[in-house]
Design a protein around this motif. Structure first.
Motif, short mmCIF file in Angstrom:
data_model
loop_
_atom_site.label_atom_id
_atom_site.label_comp_id
_atom_site.label_asym_id
_atom_site.label_seq_id
_atom_site.Cartn_x
_atom_site.Cartn_y
_atom_site.Cartn_z
N GLY A 118 0.83 -1.19 0.00
CA GLY A 118 0.00 0.00 0.00
C GLY A 118 0.87 1.25 0.00
N GLY A 119 0.25 2.41 -0.03
CA GLY A 119 1.00 3.67 -0.03
C GLY A 119 1.35 4.15 -1.42
N LYS A 120 2.27 5.11 -1.49
CA LYS A 120 2.61 5.76 -2.76
C LYS A 120 3.27 4.81 -3.76
N GLU A 121 4.26 4.06 -3.34
CA GLU A 121 4.92 3.07 -4.20
C GLU A 121 4.84 1.73 -3.48
N PRO A 122 3.69 1.06 -3.61
CA PRO A 122 3.41 -0.09 -2.75
C PRO A 122 4.15 -1.38 -3.07
N PHE A 123 4.57 -1.60 -4.31
CA PHE A 123 5.06 -2.91 -4.70
C PHE A 123 6.53 -3.10 -4.38
N VAL A 124 6.79 -4.16 -3.59
CA VAL A 124 8.14 -4.48 -3.13
C VAL A 124 8.40 -5.95 -3.41
N LEU A 125 9.59 -6.24 -3.91
CA LEU A 125 10.02 -7.62 -4.10
C LEU A 125 10.74 -8.05 -2.83
N LEU A 126 10.21 -9.05 -2.15
CA LEU A 126 10.87 -9.60 -0.97
C LEU A 126 11.65 -10.83 -1.39
N VAL A 127 12.93 -10.87 -1.04
CA VAL A 127 13.78 -12.02 -1.32
C VAL A 127 14.12 -12.63 0.04
N ARG A 128 13.60 -13.84 0.26
CA ARG A 128 13.80 -14.47 1.56
C ARG A 128 14.70 -15.68 1.44
N GLY A 129 15.68 -15.73 2.31
CA GLY A 129 16.53 -16.92 2.44
C GLY A 129 15.88 -17.82 3.47
N ALA A 130 16.67 -18.31 4.42
CA ALA A 130 16.15 -19.14 5.50
C ALA A 130 15.82 -18.27 6.71
N GLY A 131 14.79 -18.64 7.44
CA GLY A 131 14.43 -17.93 8.66
C GLY A 131 14.07 -16.47 8.41
N GLU A 132 14.77 -15.57 9.13
CA GLU A 132 14.49 -14.14 9.00
C GLU A 132 15.45 -13.43 8.06
N ASP A 133 16.16 -14.17 7.22
CA ASP A 133 17.05 -13.59 6.22
C ASP A 133 16.19 -13.06 5.08
N ILE A 134 16.03 -11.73 5.02
CA ILE A 134 15.13 -11.14 4.03
C ILE A 134 15.68 -9.82 3.52
N ALA A 135 15.47 -9.56 2.23
CA ALA A 135 15.88 -8.30 1.60
C ALA A 135 14.70 -7.80 0.77
N GLY A 136 14.65 -6.50 0.56
CA GLY A 136 13.58 -5.91 -0.24
C GLY A 136 14.13 -5.08 -1.38
N TYR A 137 13.44 -5.12 -2.52
CA TYR A 137 13.79 -4.33 -3.69
C TYR A 137 12.52 -3.69 -4.25
N SER A 138 12.69 -2.57 -4.93
CA SER A 138 11.56 -1.91 -5.56
C SER A 138 10.89 -2.84 -6.56
N GLY A 139 9.58 -2.77 -6.65
CA GLY A 139 8.82 -3.57 -7.59
C GLY A 139 8.50 -2.81 -8.87
#
Length: 141
Positions: free
Chosen positions: A63-84
């Motif tokens: 949601g919001g102004k630029e809502p789309f985010v690519l989440l890249v998840r490894g194992a557990g809480e290993d996570i990164a985000g990129y613009s969609g």
């Protein structure tokens, strides 16, 4: 605010042919530019960590102004985000397995790290800061 797939100027330049009309139809608001790979929705601004598969990439609408985010998840809480959004012209990307496709001009990105695979885009997807709190992923504003 949703980002358009084509600017008004570019849409007017499309020839009035079946191919041109098909290009406009592909960017209709009903699919938000994502085709059949619709993003997960975080209607309250957060999504459960359990909804994002490990060792995979997932588009999320925060949601919001630029809502789309690519989440890249490894194992557990290993996570990164990129613009969609495509770095070429700002169109919303759609996910196709391990790649992200721009329906506007054909740029392709690696869904594991945001790197450009095919132009016209020349810049990788910018990182988006995401945080995990109480088992939920939120986009840091």
């Amino acid at each position: 605010m949703e980002r358009p797939c084509l600017s008004r100027r570019h849409a007017l330049l499309l020839p009035a042919t079946a191919a041109g009309l098909g290009g406009l139809a592909a960017c209709g608001p009903e699919d938000e530019g994502f085709g059949t790979a619709a993003p997960l929705r975080a209607d309250d601004g957060a999504i459960s960590l359990d909804e994002v598969p490990e060792n995979a990439s997932t588009l999320v609408n925060f949601g919001g102004k630029e809502p789309f985010v690519l989440l890249v998840r490894g194992a557990g809480e290993d996570i990164a985000g990129y613009s969609g959004y495509c770095t070429h012209n700002g169109c919303a990307l759609r996910q196709e397995k391990t790649e992200l496709d721009c329906p506007c001009h054909g740029s392709r990105f690696d869904a594991t790290n945001g790197e450009v695979l095919v132009g016209p885009a020349t810049r990788h997807l910018p990182e988006v800061t995401v945080v995990i709190e109480n088992g939920e992923i939120r986009r840091e504003q």
